[in-house]
Write an enzyme that holds these catalytic residues in place. Structure first.
Site, PDB file in Angstrom:
ATOM      1  N   GLY A 139       0.838  -1.197   0.000  1.00  0.00           N
ATOM      2  CA  GLY A 139       0.000   0.000   0.000  1.00  0.00           C
ATOM      3  C   GLY A 139       0.865   1.235   0.000  1.00  0.00           C
TER       4      GLY A 139
ATOM      5  N   CYS B 144       5.355  -6.282   1.654  1.00  0.00           N
ATOM      6  CA  CYS B 144       5.790  -4.881   1.618  1.00  0.00           C
ATOM      7  C   CYS B 144       5.129  -4.080   2.754  1.00  0.00           C
ATOM      8  CB  CYS B 144       5.501  -4.302   0.229  1.00  0.00           C
ATOM      9  SG  CYS B 144       6.369  -2.763  -0.056  1.00  0.00           S
ATOM     10  N   TYR B 145       4.235  -3.159   2.447  1.00  0.00           N
ATOM     11  CA  TYR B 145       3.552  -2.411   3.512  1.00  0.00           C
ATOM     12  C   TYR B 145       2.868  -3.380   4.487  1.00  0.00           C
ATOM     13  CZ  TYR B 145       0.178   0.666   5.821  1.00  0.00           C
ATOM     14  OH  TYR B 145      -0.577   1.333   6.760  1.00  0.00           O
TER      15      TYR B 145
ATOM     16  N   HIS C  66       7.824  -7.882  -3.676  1.00  0.00           N
ATOM     17  CA  HIS C  66       6.506  -8.219  -4.253  1.00  0.00           C
ATOM     18  C   HIS C  66       6.580  -9.522  -5.040  1.00  0.00           C
ATOM     19  CE1 HIS C  66       4.293  -4.535  -3.304  1.00  0.00           C
ATOM     20  NE2 HIS C  66       5.472  -3.944  -3.395  1.00  0.00           N
TER      21      HIS C  66
ATOM     22  N   GLU D 199       4.093 -11.048  -6.331  1.00  0.00           N
ATOM     23  CA  GLU D 199       2.972 -11.139  -7.288  1.00  0.00           C
ATOM     24  C   GLU D 199       3.304 -10.582  -8.669  1.00  0.00           C
ATOM     25  OE1 GLU D 199       3.275  -9.224  -4.696  1.00  0.00           O
ATOM     26  OE2 GLU D 199       2.269  -7.285  -4.877  1.00  0.00           O
TER      27      GLU D 199
ATOM     28  N   ASP E 171     -19.011 -13.049 -21.591  1.00  0.00           N
ATOM     29  CA  ASP E 171     -19.592 -13.033 -20.247  1.00  0.00           C
ATOM     30  C   ASP E 171     -21.060 -13.470 -20.255  1.00  0.00           C
ATOM     31  OD1 ASP E 171     -17.139 -11.990 -19.730  1.00  0.00           O
ATOM     32  OD2 ASP E 171     -17.828  -9.935 -19.407  1.00  0.00           O
TER      33      ASP E 171
ATOM     34  N   LYS F 193     -11.875 -12.290 -15.833  1.00  0.00           N
ATOM     35  CA  LYS F 193     -12.171 -12.609 -17.241  1.00  0.00           C
ATOM     36  C   LYS F 193     -11.503 -13.917 -17.703  1.00  0.00           C
ATOM     37  CE  LYS F 193     -13.900 -10.686 -21.104  1.00  0.00           C
ATOM     38  NZ  LYS F 193     -15.156  -9.925 -21.168  1.00  0.00           N
TER      39      LYS F 193
END
Ligand code: XMP
Length: 515
Positions: free
Chosen positions: A57, A84-85, A171, A173, A229, A371
């Site tokens: 963040g 991280c944060y 990070h 990710e 969708d 998606k």
């Protein structure tokens, strides 16, 4: 209709990467939801959590309004990974110290483990390249914690206590941490002990029984757009309740060449679903007469759509439910953004509210999917690949690709030019690499020469972009050969077009569509 299986929760501290964490977790076949840092344990326990991630963040823990983790995070006994944060929050709340660092780290770095055998780093070498983005550092560990890794600039790059509270400064990710997925996988499967339950197959069977329970003997309608969708949503509902579902397709005359027929055929072939094909092109084109403002066009198309949909639904007698292909990013967006932002998103993606008298309960089987997950479910459901991997197409269709007033003549020109763009893109195997590719009728006219005659014709633009989520996009570097073929074919085959240009604008500053 939330999946009742075990889940990992991501507590969002406002990081641009929270969604990415969620996706990485789900790629490891674990269901994951983003929750607010103000959420209560009562709410969260319904998700049956088996692990928690605290996101990064932009704040500093010592800021006055810094978002912190709720107390239950540290009391519930579940493994927690602070990123991280998120790691700094953990250190700060559990009695350590965090301070501005003299050596901030943004970008590539190398993390070195202090010793071997950390389950989080299972299967990895002792030093790994990572992505860092922090200005603060832990200067004093909280009681009971030890430091497990360091970088050149951060003496504490990983912390851990004996109760599976862990923090990492980097990070995992993002793609710039090449082993990041393995680290997330280790947290999920070596530390939290998740089972790999989040699969398309499980999702389908669970969703079908949820739909049955929700709908009972009720009647359901679904507006088909031809996009992935609404198609996948309708297929799931149809599998659950069969003929209690009626789909309505409104042909607004603003779709690509042969598209309405294709949608009708595909539905007849793959789904034996009750389908009302409402031929309403004239209504839309008449309503758009003389209108040049893009937002006005959108509003007219939206209103007209609702009118047609309402009329068709009324003919069906009593209807109780409406199926919508709402996706997880729309849900996150509406939870986290202020009203102004969600309002603009709505004009983009929804056709507008239904009239008061249509009191329908929503059935939203895709509410928890991204998606790419919808596409996987579509394939698992047996839908054809070419339908599942369709590029997005906007609700107002070609009306926002014709600058200014929409007329039948302009629609014919654009449909013909757009057909050529699509044909060449597909023939050159570029379709699946592009987020969207299409033609635009620019509203400009230019002088040209055909044989011995000077002409004054329309200018068509080719638009092709790559993107992950349409929030940002890059113009696609289409091969010159392909561009040359498209240009030749459009100026030879489409009457009244004598010039073709290529749009080299990214988003931002441009948008993907021209209006
Ligand atoms: P822009 O042009 O804003 O588009 O970069 C982002 C994505 O949204 C689609 N789009 C729309 N979709 N109704 C829709 O259903 C709309 O009014 C609309 N406007 C843009 C666009 O095709 C792209 O995928």
């Amino acid at each position: 209709m939330m999946p009742q299986r075990e889940s990992l929760v991501v507590i969002d501290f406002g990081s641009q990467y929270s969604r990415l964490i969620t996706r990485r977790v789900r790629e490891n076949q674990v269901y994951c939801e983003i929750i607010q840092h103000t959420s209560s344990w009562e709410e969260v326990s319904k998700l049956n959590p088996k692990g928690i991630i605290l996101s990064g963040g932009p704040a500093s823990v010592y800021d006055e309004d810094a978002p912190l983790a709720p107390a239950w995070v540290y009391d519930c006994g579940l493994p927690v990974l602070g990123i991280c944060y998120g790691m700094q929050v953990m250190a700060h709340q559990l009695g350590g110290k965090v301070a501005p660092s003299n050596s901030r780290e943004y970008g590539h770095s190398v993390v070195n483990q202090n010793g071997a055998g950390e389950p989080l780093f299972y299967g990895l070498p002792t030093s790994i390249p990572v992505w860092m983005s922090h200005a603060d550092s832990i200067t004093e560990l909280p009681p009971g914690f030890t430091s497990k890794a360091y970088t050149d600039n951060a003496p504490v790059a990983m912390i851990k206590n004996d109760n599976n509270l862990l923090g990492i400064q980097f990070h995992p990710e993002v793609v710039h941490t090449p082993d990041g997925t393995k680290i997330i996988n280790n947290f999920l499967h070596k530390i939290c002990d998740f089972k790999k339950l989040w699969t398309s197959e499980n999702f389908i069977s669970e969703t079908i029984s949820n739909i049955k329970a929700q709908v009972g003997n009720g009647k359901v309608i679904c507006a088909l757009s031809g996009g992935v969708d609404s198609t996948v949503a309708a297929t799931l509902v149809h599998k659950a309740i069969g003929d209690q579902l009626t789909c309505i397709f409104v042909n607004n005359g603003l779709m690509r060449k042969e598209e309405p027929e294709r949608i009708q055929n595909t539905f007849a072939k793959y789904l034996n679903v009750n389908l009302i094909f409402s031929e309403s092109s004239n209504r839309f084109i008449t309503a758009l007469k003389g209108v040049t403002d893009p937002e006005q066009k959108r509003k007219i198309i939206g209103t007209e759509f609702i009118n047609v949909f309402d009329e068709e639904a009324t003919r069906l007698g009593e209807v109780n439910f409406l199926t919508q292909g709402t996706l997880y990013p729309d849900v996150i967006e509406s939870k986290t953004s202020d009203n102004t932002v969600s309002a603009t998103i709505k004009t983009h993606h929804n056709v507008g509210g239904l009239p008061e008298h249509m009191k329908l309960e929503l059935v939203e089987p895709l509410r928890y999917l991204f998606k790419d997950e919808v596409r996987k479910v579509g394939i698992e459901l047996g839908l054809p690949e070419e339908m599942v991997n369709r590029q997005p197409f906007p609700g107002p269709g070609l009306a926002i690709r014709i600058m200014g007033e929409v007329t039948e003549e302009k629609l014919d020109i654009l449909k013909a030019a757009d057909w050529i763009v699509m044909d060449e893109i597909k023939n050159n195997n570029l379709y699946n690499d592009l987020w969207q590719s299409f033609a635009v009728l620019t509203g400009s006219k230019s002088v040209g020469v055909t044989g011995d005659f000077r002409t004054y014709g329309h200018v068509v633009a080719i638009r092709a972009v790559s993107s992950d989520d349409a929030m940002t996009a890059d113009w696609a570097r289409l091969p010159y050969e392909v561009l040359a073929n498209i240009s030749n074919r459009i100026s030879n085959e489409v009457p009244n077009v004598n010039r073709v240009v290529f749009d080299i604008t990214s988003k931002p500053p441009g948008t993907i569509e021209w209006e």
